[in-house]
Scaffold this motif. Structure first.
Motif, PDB file in Angstrom:
ATOM      1  N   LEU A   1       0.839  -1.205   0.000  1.00  0.00           N
ATOM      2  CA  LEU A   1       0.000   0.000   0.000  1.00  0.00           C
ATOM      3  C   LEU A   1       0.872   1.253   0.000  1.00  0.00           C
ATOM      4  CD1 LEU A   1      -2.688   1.488   0.175  1.00  0.00           C
ATOM      5  CD2 LEU A   1      -2.687   1.088   2.651  1.00  0.00           C
TER       6      LEU A   1
ATOM      7  N   ALA B   1       2.093   1.807  -3.485  1.00  0.00           N
ATOM      8  CA  ALA B   1       0.995   2.298  -4.333  1.00  0.00           C
ATOM      9  C   ALA B   1       0.722   3.776  -4.074  1.00  0.00           C
ATOM     10  CB  ALA B   1      -0.271   1.472  -4.077  1.00  0.00           C
ATOM     11  N   GLU B   2       0.754   4.177  -2.814  1.00  0.00           N
ATOM     12  CA  GLU B   2       0.495   5.580  -2.483  1.00  0.00           C
ATOM     13  C   GLU B   2       1.590   6.492  -3.031  1.00  0.00           C
ATOM     14  OE1 GLU B   2      -2.100   4.948   1.634  1.00  0.00           O
ATOM     15  OE2 GLU B   2       0.085   5.145   1.730  1.00  0.00           O
TER      16      GLU B   2
ATOM     17  N   ARG C   1       0.880   6.836  -6.736  1.00  0.00           N
ATOM     18  CA  ARG C   1      -0.248   7.754  -6.939  1.00  0.00           C
ATOM     19  C   ARG C   1       0.189   9.202  -6.737  1.00  0.00           C
ATOM     20  NH1 ARG C   1      -5.323   7.460  -2.913  1.00  0.00           N
ATOM     21  NH2 ARG C   1      -3.634   8.052  -1.471  1.00  0.00           N
TER      22      ARG C   1
ATOM     23  N   THR D   1      -3.762   4.915 -11.201  1.00  0.00           N
ATOM     24  CA  THR D   1      -3.054   4.819  -9.925  1.00  0.00           C
ATOM     25  C   THR D   1      -4.000   5.013  -8.745  1.00  0.00           C
ATOM     26  OG1 THR D   1      -2.358   7.159  -9.967  1.00  0.00           O
ATOM     27  CG2 THR D   1      -0.868   5.549 -10.949  1.00  0.00           C
ATOM     28  N   ASP D   2      -5.052   5.794  -8.933  1.00  0.00           N
ATOM     29  CA  ASP D   2      -6.086   5.881  -7.892  1.00  0.00           C
ATOM     30  C   ASP D   2      -6.699   4.506  -7.632  1.00  0.00           C
ATOM     31  OD1 ASP D   2      -5.692   8.621  -7.679  1.00  0.00           O
ATOM     32  OD2 ASP D   2      -7.444   9.147  -8.904  1.00  0.00           O
TER      33      ASP D   2
ATOM     34  N   VAL E   1      -4.309   2.146  -5.712  1.00  0.00           N
ATOM     35  CA  VAL E   1      -4.328   2.391  -4.266  1.00  0.00           C
ATOM     36  C   VAL E   1      -5.572   1.769  -3.633  1.00  0.00           C
ATOM     37  CG1 VAL E   1      -4.543   4.172  -2.491  1.00  0.00           C
ATOM     38  CG2 VAL E   1      -2.889   4.454  -4.332  1.00  0.00           C
TER      39      VAL E   1
ATOM     40  N   GLU F   1      -5.553  -1.035  -0.745  1.00  0.00           N
ATOM     41  CA  GLU F   1      -6.271  -0.855   0.527  1.00  0.00           C
ATOM     42  C   GLU F   1      -7.122  -2.084   0.820  1.00  0.00           C
ATOM     43  OE1 GLU F   1      -6.706   4.039   0.537  1.00  0.00           O
ATOM     44  OE2 GLU F   1      -8.297   2.793  -0.306  1.00  0.00           O
TER      45      GLU F   1
END
Length: 206
Positions: free
Chosen positions: A15, A18-19, A22, A121-122, A125, A129
């Protein structure tokens, strides 16, 4: 098969990657380029994101090497992390080429590419999650959306290159813009690779 009471450190690490991805794509999309000096600022900032991504991958590898048990196959964890990191590498390369070409003319095609990349990319994420909360089956809808955005980028690539050859007379600018378009399409492809990996993880573990 998972306990949902405790956050797994590997899923938390994914995560975090990924953040970072993003954040980097949003930064690139939001950044306003007015002069050549702006290109340098953009390139430096995205290089910093890329370096941060490499550090997060390194930390994840250390965790994997020290751990006897992982929530899913360790190869899948590392592969998913690397596929997300490919997006960071691609965005950093995009900014580097803008600076190398001194290309401040960010056209509608580039903006459209970035729009879909950001949306991808949103979704990545959101999927991570869900993975962090052990909700694997719910990840699939986000993987489907990512693939849809990649298909849209395919259409943008075909249209933008066609219009480039129709409207642009300077051969150097044709080379530059075509190169940038193809780099942006590569980033969309990297996002699709993440979606494919998500689906593989769902298939093996859900």
């Amino acid at each position: 098969m998972f306990s949902s009471k405790k956050q797994d450190p590997f899923f938390t690490a994914l995560l975090g990657i990924a953040e970072t991805v993003r954040e980097a794509t949003h930064y690139a999309d939001d950044f306003k380029i007015v002069s050549v000096s702006d290109l340098k600022e953009l390139s430096i900032k995205l290089k910093n994101y890329e370096t941060e991504g490499d550090k997060l991958i390194h930390d994840l590898i250390l965790k994997l090497n020290k751990s006897f048990m992982t929530p899913i196959e360790r190869e899948d964890i590392l592969y998913l992390a690397n596929k997300m990191d490919d997006i960071l590498d691609g965005v950093e390369a995009f900014a580097a080429y803008l600076e190398m070409y001194s290309l401040i003319d960010i056209d509608d095609s580039m903006r459209t590419f970035l729009h879909y990349i950001v949306k991808s990319t949103d979704e990545i994420v959101k999927a991570m999650e869900l993975l962090a909360n052990k909700k694997l089956l719910q990840m699939r809808e986000h993987a489907i959306l990512i693939k849809d955005y990649e298909r849209k980028c395919d259409e943008v690539l075909r249209t933008s290159i066609k219009q480039l050859f129709i409207n642009e007379k300077d051969p150097i600018r044709i080379i530059q813009f075509k190169d940038i378009y193809e780099q942006l399409e590569d980033i969309a492809d990297y996002s699709q690779n993440v979606a494919n990996t998500i689906e593989t993880i769902i298939m093996r573990n859900a």
